[in-house]
Design a protein around this motif. Sequence first.
Motif, PDB file in Angstrom:
ATOM      1  N   TYR A  11      22.821 -22.277  14.478  1.00 42.30           N
ATOM      2  CA  TYR A  11      23.256 -21.007  15.060  1.00 42.30           C
ATOM      3  C   TYR A  11      22.239 -20.568  16.109  1.00 42.30           C
ATOM      4  CZ  TYR A  11      27.037 -20.532  11.670  1.00 42.30           C
ATOM      5  OH  TYR A  11      28.178 -20.721  10.947  1.00 42.30           O
ATOM      6  N   ASP A  13      20.403 -18.125  16.460  1.00 39.43           N
ATOM      7  CA  ASP A  13      19.122 -17.567  15.987  1.00 39.43           C
ATOM      8  C   ASP A  13      18.190 -18.640  15.413  1.00 39.43           C
ATOM      9  OD1 ASP A  13      20.199 -18.256  13.547  1.00 39.43           O
ATOM     10  OD2 ASP A  13      20.125 -16.236  12.696  1.00 39.43           O
ATOM     11  N   ALA A  17      22.495 -24.526   9.795  1.00 38.57           N
ATOM     12  CA  ALA A  17      23.395 -24.309   8.652  1.00 38.57           C
ATOM     13  C   ALA A  17      23.890 -25.626   8.090  1.00 38.57           C
ATOM     14  CB  ALA A  17      24.574 -23.431   9.077  1.00 38.57           C
ATOM     15  N   GLY A  38      24.846 -19.765   0.976  1.00 35.81           N
ATOM     16  CA  GLY A  38      24.007 -19.988   2.153  1.00 35.81           C
ATOM     17  C   GLY A  38      23.707 -21.445   2.452  1.00 35.81           C
ATOM     18  N   CYS A  39      24.339 -22.387   1.725  1.00 33.49           N
ATOM     19  CA  CYS A  39      24.000 -23.801   1.917  1.00 33.49           C
ATOM     20  C   CYS A  39      24.842 -24.459   3.009  1.00 33.49           C
ATOM     21  CB  CYS A  39      24.131 -24.571   0.610  1.00 33.49           C
ATOM     22  SG  CYS A  39      25.824 -24.696   0.017  1.00 33.49           S
ATOM     23  N   GLY A  40      25.770 -23.721   3.610  1.00 36.21           N
ATOM     24  CA  GLY A  40      26.500 -24.266   4.756  1.00 36.21           C
ATOM     25  C   GLY A  40      27.952 -24.643   4.503  1.00 36.21           C
ATOM     26  N   LYS A  41      28.513 -24.232   3.371  1.00 39.62           N
ATOM     27  CA  LYS A  41      29.888 -24.612   3.033  1.00 39.62           C
ATOM     28  C   LYS A  41      30.899 -23.995   4.000  1.00 39.62           C
ATOM     29  CE  LYS A  41      29.614 -22.676  -1.055  1.00 39.62           C
ATOM     30  NZ  LYS A  41      28.264 -22.056  -0.991  1.00 39.62           N
ATOM     31  N   THR A  42      30.794 -22.680   4.199  1.00 36.81           N
ATOM     32  CA  THR A  42      31.750 -22.001   5.075  1.00 36.81           C
ATOM     33  C   THR A  42      31.621 -22.501   6.512  1.00 36.81           C
ATOM     34  OG1 THR A  42      31.872 -20.052   3.668  1.00 36.81           O
ATOM     35  CG2 THR A  42      32.410 -19.732   5.990  1.00 36.81           C
ATOM     36  N   THR A  43      30.382 -22.712   6.937  1.00 34.95           N
ATOM     37  CA  THR A  43      30.169 -23.247   8.285  1.00 34.95           C
ATOM     38  C   THR A  43      30.872 -24.588   8.438  1.00 34.95           C
ATOM     39  OG1 THR A  43      28.041 -22.104   8.469  1.00 34.95           O
ATOM     40  CG2 THR A  43      28.389 -23.991   9.932  1.00 34.95           C
TER      41      THR A  43
END
Length: 334
Positions: A11, A13, A17, A38-43
């Motif tokens: 990302y 910032d 991800a 926060g481990c990157g699943k949705t990304t």
Amino acid sequence: MIRFEQVSKRYPDGTTAVDDLSFEVAEGELVTLVGPSGCGKTTTMMMVNRLVEPTSGRVLVDGRDVAGVDPVALRRKIGYVIQQVGLFPHRTVLDNTATVPALLGWKKAAARARAAELLELVGLDPAVHGPRYPAQLSGGQRQRVGVARALAADPPVLLMDEPFGAVDPVVRERLQKEFLALQATVRKTVLLVTHDIEEAVRMGDRMAVYGQGRIEQFDAPATVLASPATPYVADFVGGDRALKRLAVTPVTAHDLDPLPDSPAETPATRARTDGAPASVPVPPSVALGSPLKDALALLLQDDSGRLTVTDGDGRPLGTLTPAGVHRALRRTTA
Ligand SMILES: Nc1ncnc2c1ncn2[C@@H]1O[C@H](COP(=O)(O)OP(=O)(O)O)[C@@H](O)[C@H]1O
Ligand SMILES: [Mg+2]
């Protein structure tokens, strides 16, 4: 059907991800992505329908790099179910469900007929629930509408991000079962994100266990539970992973003891020939291929200490004892 080739996402910032991810989901397969928040699943999931663009690598759907597909056209071919459901509050349930067919230019009557069919498929009565507004449904019913809407245009691919996360555990388990029954008939290619290991195990043909931005193991749930690839995976699936395996290990012919030789020798018939009432309980029966979990539950509820295992036509094949359950679980440990 869905293929990730060395995909990374950083990302603006500076957060990485997803880091060099490669995996493939076969047509008609349901793969769960599981890992802590926060481990990157949705990304990962959002790179399939281009809500997020990879920094490097390629995502292919049905052999085409999605980077070259118009996002709007792409999203109409990919059903998307999210935890917050995202129904339009001022549209009826029927019209919500008909959203994508309507966008695709279907005639209003055809879109509504399709929506009614889908509501029925997810266990809602179109006559009762169709005219309601989303606020007039329970949380579980709203989730069902979310699934119906995602399926309305019959997309080959379905993305589901914590789809059953917002409902209580009892409703969640019911929705999971219903969805699996539905999936057995519609056979979509499904990516399902969850942070719940039980859900990942129960729902997935295969599961991807995420560490930070990376897949630590990608295997059938039974394999992940029996042979965690890394200490991280072992820790994530939990110390009771042997118990979790009960749900994903079927009763096979190898696990059975022979049936009592002849019916005349069973305690029950002995009791009858003695003239006494047949008071010895007949062991409960379970079909070959049932999860060991169901078999063990029956065993524990019954005095006889064994189950009769039958074929699909109800014919007895053998006997399952607690020792047989133990053998079955040891057999499936690599
Ligand atoms: N739009 C964004 N901008 C910056 N960082 C983000 C953005 N979206 C997600 N992240 C970060 O990327 C990481 C992975 O997030 P996410 O894919 O949502 O994880 P998960 O779905 O597994 O909880 C997290 O550290 C999160 O804070
Ligand atoms: Mg997420």
